[in-house]
Design a protein around this motif. Sequence first.
Motif, PDB file in Angstrom:
ATOM      1  N   VAL A 428       0.832  -1.203   0.000  1.00 29.13           N
ATOM      2  CA  VAL A 428       0.000   0.000   0.000  1.00 29.13           C
ATOM      3  C   VAL A 428       0.868   1.254   0.000  1.00 29.13           C
ATOM      4  O   VAL A 428       0.587   2.231  -0.717  1.00 29.13           O
ATOM      5  CB  VAL A 428      -0.947  -0.007   1.212  1.00 29.13           C
ATOM      6  CG1 VAL A 428      -1.637   1.346   1.362  1.00 29.13           C
ATOM      7  CG2 VAL A 428      -1.994  -1.101   1.058  1.00 29.13           C
ATOM      8  N   LEU A 433       0.383   7.396  -3.309  1.00 30.37           N
ATOM      9  CA  LEU A 433      -0.744   8.253  -3.675  1.00 30.37           C
ATOM     10  C   LEU A 433      -0.465   9.688  -3.251  1.00 30.37           C
ATOM     11  O   LEU A 433       0.262   9.929  -2.285  1.00 30.37           O
ATOM     12  CB  LEU A 433      -2.016   7.750  -2.992  1.00 30.37           C
ATOM     13  CG  LEU A 433      -2.512   6.361  -3.418  1.00 30.37           C
ATOM     14  CD1 LEU A 433      -3.706   5.953  -2.575  1.00 30.37           C
ATOM     15  CD2 LEU A 433      -2.869   6.351  -4.895  1.00 30.37           C
ATOM     16  N   ALA A 437      -5.159  11.629  -0.500  1.00 29.43           N
ATOM     17  CA  ALA A 437      -5.764  10.375  -0.933  1.00 29.43           C
ATOM     18  C   ALA A 437      -5.177   9.236  -0.100  1.00 29.43           C
ATOM     19  O   ALA A 437      -3.987   9.239   0.227  1.00 29.43           O
ATOM     20  CB  ALA A 437      -5.506  10.120  -2.419  1.00 29.43           C
ATOM     21  N   VAL A 439      -5.799   4.735   0.953  1.00 30.55           N
ATOM     22  CA  VAL A 439      -6.528   3.475   0.894  1.00 30.55           C
ATOM     23  C   VAL A 439      -7.126   3.227   2.275  1.00 30.55           C
ATOM     24  O   VAL A 439      -6.397   3.040   3.255  1.00 30.55           O
ATOM     25  CB  VAL A 439      -5.613   2.312   0.479  1.00 30.55           C
ATOM     26  CG1 VAL A 439      -6.411   1.005   0.436  1.00 30.55           C
ATOM     27  CG2 VAL A 439      -4.967   2.580  -0.870  1.00 30.55           C
ATOM     28  N   THR A 440      -8.436   3.204   2.368  1.00 27.08           N
ATOM     29  CA  THR A 440      -9.092   3.093   3.675  1.00 27.08           C
ATOM     30  C   THR A 440      -9.596   1.690   3.977  1.00 27.08           C
ATOM     31  O   THR A 440      -9.806   1.334   5.135  1.00 27.08           O
ATOM     32  CB  THR A 440     -10.285   4.059   3.750  1.00 27.08           C
ATOM     33  OG1 THR A 440     -11.204   3.747   2.700  1.00 27.08           O
ATOM     34  CG2 THR A 440      -9.816   5.498   3.601  1.00 27.08           C
ATOM     35  N   LEU A 463     -10.255  -2.241  -3.540  1.00 22.73           N
ATOM     36  CA  LEU A 463      -9.774  -1.199  -2.636  1.00 22.73           C
ATOM     37  C   LEU A 463     -10.787  -0.063  -2.595  1.00 22.73           C
ATOM     38  O   LEU A 463     -11.373   0.310  -3.616  1.00 22.73           O
ATOM     39  CB  LEU A 463      -8.431  -0.639  -3.112  1.00 22.73           C
ATOM     40  CG  LEU A 463      -7.371  -1.622  -3.618  1.00 22.73           C
ATOM     41  CD1 LEU A 463      -6.127  -0.862  -4.042  1.00 22.73           C
ATOM     42  CD2 LEU A 463      -7.049  -2.653  -2.572  1.00 22.73           C
ATOM     43  N   VAL A 465     -10.707   3.805  -1.869  1.00 29.70           N
ATOM     44  CA  VAL A 465      -9.766   4.915  -1.753  1.00 29.70           C
ATOM     45  C   VAL A 465     -10.563   6.202  -1.613  1.00 29.70           C
ATOM     46  O   VAL A 465     -11.433   6.499  -2.446  1.00 29.70           O
ATOM     47  CB  VAL A 465      -8.836   5.000  -2.983  1.00 29.70           C
ATOM     48  CG1 VAL A 465      -7.864   6.164  -2.846  1.00 29.70           C
ATOM     49  CG2 VAL A 465      -8.082   3.690  -3.171  1.00 29.70           C
ATOM     50  N   ALA A 467     -10.416  10.249  -1.718  1.00 26.56           N
ATOM     51  CA  ALA A 467      -9.562  11.311  -2.257  1.00 26.56           C
ATOM     52  C   ALA A 467     -10.300  12.636  -2.191  1.00 26.56           C
ATOM     53  O   ALA A 467     -11.507  12.702  -2.468  1.00 26.56           O
ATOM     54  CB  ALA A 467      -9.162  11.007  -3.695  1.00 26.56           C
ATOM     55  N   ALA A 475      -4.932  10.943  -8.223  1.00 19.19           N
ATOM     56  CA  ALA A 475      -4.949   9.677  -7.493  1.00 19.19           C
ATOM     57  C   ALA A 475      -5.327   8.530  -8.422  1.00 19.19           C
ATOM     58  O   ALA A 475      -4.699   7.459  -8.405  1.00 19.19           O
ATOM     59  CB  ALA A 475      -5.916   9.759  -6.317  1.00 19.19           C
ATOM     60  N   LEU A 479      -3.018   5.265  -9.564  1.00 18.35           N
ATOM     61  CA  LEU A 479      -3.474   3.892  -9.398  1.00 18.35           C
ATOM     62  C   LEU A 479      -3.414   3.131 -10.722  1.00 18.35           C
ATOM     63  O   LEU A 479      -2.958   1.974 -10.769  1.00 18.35           O
ATOM     64  CB  LEU A 479      -4.901   3.885  -8.848  1.00 18.35           C
ATOM     65  CG  LEU A 479      -5.070   4.318  -7.389  1.00 18.35           C
ATOM     66  CD1 LEU A 479      -6.535   4.581  -7.075  1.00 18.35           C
ATOM     67  CD2 LEU A 479      -4.510   3.255  -6.445  1.00 18.35           C
TER      68      LEU A 479
END
Length: 499
Positions: A428, A433, A437, A439-440, A463, A465, A467, A475, A479
């Motif tokens: 990750v 990014l 932004a 990745v949650t 994923l 994400v 942003a 972002a 990706l």
Amino acid sequence: MTVHDLNQLLLLCSLVLLVAVAAVRVSSRSGLPSLLVYLGIGVAMGVDGIGHLSFSNAELTQVIGYAALVVILAEGGLGTSWKEMRPALPSAAALALAGVAVSVGVTASAAHYLAGLEWRQALIIGAVVSSTDAAAVFSVLRRVPLPSRITGTLEAESGFNDAPVVILVVAFCTAGPIEHWYVLIGEILLELAIGAAIGLAIGWLGALGLRHVALPASGLYPIAVLAIATTAYAAGSMAHGSGFLAVYLCALVLGNAKLPHAPATRGFADGLGWIAQIGMFVLLGLLVTPHELAKDVLPALVIGLVLTAVARPLSVFVSLAPFRRPWREQALMSWAGLRGAVPIILATIPMVAGVRGSERLFNIVFILVVVYTLVQGPTLPWLARRLGLGDRAEAADLGVESAPLERLRGHLLSVAVPEHSRMHGVEVSELRLPTGAAVTLVVRDGRSFVPTPSTLLQRGDELLVVATDPVRDSAEERLRAVGRGGKLAGWLGTSGKEE
């Protein structure tokens, strides 16, 4: 119509749709284009079939067929990658113009000298069968792993060549000779230019509006996109341009504009496209009278053989000569010039215009389409493998769906990592990014968890994400770049932008 009649009609339509949807499985397993199955359902319901339904309204069939083509072209444009399409535009335009001219001339000559048709009838049938069908091309090519330059050319050709062919068919159906051929060519070019300009303009304006206006429900986005594409067709036609080209280019712009809920929109358009195909092909099957086909089988086979073995290869060779395309690609594109509903719908134009012998022309076109689609569709994957063109070793692009978070001034990106993505094995933290932004959440094998910076991403992951609005585009570009080039995408020069 009474309530009882309406109930019976709804029941019949529901049963036809269920049978047609089940038939998709059969066609996909056998490699046959689904149009043959749907045409068969229409014939079975017709006057000589088990349904004994008598239907002969060619004008209604033409109107419904045009409406269905608008939906099919819109679905095709939404699902076409601009990156694959852009290099193919010159060759596709050449096939749609010079290729159609060569095909009409050769096929009409065969229809006159070999099948005994009058010159007017021969020219009409030459024009009718010179258009490749968008529905057939889209459905077959997307199951065959061909290089993008080939699929881009063939899909663009099927979206472009409807306009010149419609103009030619209408001109040949008009009483009296065509005095100035160059006027006809100028009319074709003008209609194409008007249609292209209107389609691109409405597509750009529609994408701009949808990206800056958050609709109250996600289900409204697919409806809005299809409404914009339909508007392009109507505006193009009312401006005396090519409505078919307008709707295709408008949908192409919308499909590549990174709109909110884009995968859901494509899924909705795909489903609507299937319904349009089913309705259109079943109606065309109803229009044909099977017991009248026998006497036209031989002329149809002769004309179709010349079209497939001579006219199409010659048109491909002449059109692509300036582009120096390899002979293997030209051979495959010659065989991949699939006909489908478009020629059958166009064959209703002389019927509506009252051209002498138009019923026979319709029967010839119907037989030709069925027989040669039955031959070409299933053998196309085999030919691609034999020519060494049936395997693309490209990194699969990410599936990214965006939902606007209007009150938070941000976006929620849903990123699907496909089987062959180079994001597999990337941590990750190595996504790098932009600030704003992150990745949650990661969904893997049906289980969701909050990732750490050292979490390794795997194929099949999804994923979430978040942003902020200013970095949303960058972002997504980052990706996509990692999906194409791996963790070293930036240093290796791999871009995440649509090329």
